[in-house]
Design an enzyme around this catalytic site. Structure first.
Site, short mmCIF file in Angstrom:
data_model
loop_
_atom_site.label_atom_id
_atom_site.label_comp_id
_atom_site.label_asym_id
_atom_site.label_seq_id
_atom_site.Cartn_x
_atom_site.Cartn_y
_atom_site.Cartn_z
N HIS A 38 68.13 74.42 8.60
CA HIS A 38 69.09 74.33 9.71
C HIS A 38 68.64 75.02 11.02
O HIS A 38 68.63 74.41 12.09
CB HIS A 38 70.41 74.97 9.29
CG HIS A 38 70.94 74.49 7.99
ND1 HIS A 38 71.63 73.32 7.87
CD2 HIS A 38 70.88 75.03 6.74
CE1 HIS A 38 71.99 73.15 6.60
NE2 HIS A 38 71.55 74.18 5.90
C1 BDR Z 1 73.78 78.10 8.16
O1 BDR Z 1 74.27 79.01 7.16
C2 BDR Z 1 73.26 79.87 6.74
O2 BDR Z 1 73.24 79.95 5.35
C3 BDR Z 1 71.96 79.34 7.27
O3 BDR Z 1 71.08 80.40 7.62
C4 BDR Z 1 72.37 78.55 8.50
O4 BDR Z 1 72.41 79.36 9.65
C5 BDR Z 1 73.87 76.69 7.62
O5 BDR Z 1 75.20 76.36 7.35
#
Ligand code: BDR
Ligand code: CA
Length: 309
Positions: free
Chosen positions: A238
């Site tokens: 992400h």
């Molecule tokens: C987001 O949540 C976290 O677990 C990851 O680092 C990312 O920023 C994705 O939903």
């Protein structure tokens, strides 16, 4: 070069976001600030220092911020990121040290002294950014843009409709979307296209040196939890998507829309309500990412890691 501050909660994908931000020539990384999110603040800060140490990022200040959300207890994501928040590789003691300054004070100092407006890139809960905007509202005009990873135009990843970063501190997210600053939201609807396929892993494997190996170990652990928890064949990385949007806006195409954060819903708290069709009659308050050009995105990530390693 675009001057940026990366506000993160490392986290496997945050770790690669740090590498992209530090290794890409289009960004000038002015600071890394940390927040409680994927793990406790103590662990996310240690992880930022570990990543900086292994990548030789020694000239960027790292400052710890808020340990918990504005009004709620912290919900960590140890199911996804493990006990350390960065499970997989074995790290030695970091040689990079944390700054004595609070993250919000460091951001304020940079914003008020840097010759140009600065882009903030939050990839964790928005607690630090909301606190900055509340404590120093005059800093808004020094912020070129907030380009965040969070939310979704579709479904969520912690509840049916809420994405983790917004879910953890929805009040902070609501403050950011309501602020008088340009906001770009890179949500799950695009980050689920940044998949660490076996081909991408092979490209990390092809990099010489310890940093490439660490990336492979990180991606292997992240892939295993995404497979087990969510049934993904390849995990979505992400956070680097938000960094990539700053480096080359053409990689991540956006539309203008009004975004509201659900704060009181019984089942939907933390959902981003993205009004793509203007039903609410509210003016747009954000650019909302809709597509990712995945191949050049990965080229950029690999080039940045290779430059550092
Ligand atoms: C987001 O949540 C976290 O677990 C990851 O680092 C990312 O920023 C994705 O939903
Ligand atoms: Ca994150």
């Amino acid at each position: 070069m675009t001057p940026i501050i990366l506000d993160c909660d490392p986290g496997h994908d945050d770790a690669i976001a740090i590498l992209l931000a530090a290794g890409d020539p289009a960004a000038e990384l002015l600071a890394i600030t940390t927040v409680g999110g994927n793990q406790t603040l103590e662990k996310t800060t240690l992880n930022a220092l570990r990543v900086c140490t292994i990548a030789g990022i020694t000239d960027v200040p790292v400052a710890a911020g808020c340990p918990r959300p504005l009004t709620r207890p912290l919900r960590i994501a140890d199911d996804v990121h493990g006990e350390s928040g960065l499970d997989g590789p074995t790290f030695g003691d970091p040689s990079v040290r944390v700054s004595g300054e609070h993250a919000v004070e460091l951001m304020h100092r940079i914003l008020t002294t840097h010759p140009e407006p600065v882009t903030l890139v939050p990839t964790g809960p928005l607690t630090n950014i909301a606190l900055l905007l509340t404590r120093y509202p005059e800093d808004a005009e020094r912020i070129r843009e907030v380009v965040l990873m969070g939310g979704s135009t579709e479904r969520g990843n912690v509840t049916p409709y809420a994405e983790a970063n917004v879910y953890v501190d929805p009040e902070a997210a609501a403050i950011v979307f309501a602020a008088e600053v340009p906001v770009t939201m890179c949500g799950l609807n695009v980050t689920h296209h940044a998949l660490v396929t076996p081909e991408v892993v092979a490209r990390f494997e092809g990099l010489a040196g310890a940093l490439g190996r660490t990336c492979v170990e990180l991606m292997t652990f992240f892939g295993s939890t995404y497979r087990r928890l969510f049934g993904f064949e390849a995990p979505p990385l992400h956070d680097p998507v938000a960094v990539a949007r700053v480096l080359d806006p053409a990689l991540v195409r956006c539309v203008d829309a009004h975004v509201a954060v659900e704060l009181h819903g019984e089942l939907t708290r933390g959902a981003t309500v993205v009004d793509l069709h203007g039903y609410l009659g509210e003016p747009p308050n954000a650019k909302v990412a809709m597509t990712l050009d995945a191949d050049p995105f990965w080229d950029r990530v690999l080039a940045a890691v290779s430059r550092l390693g």
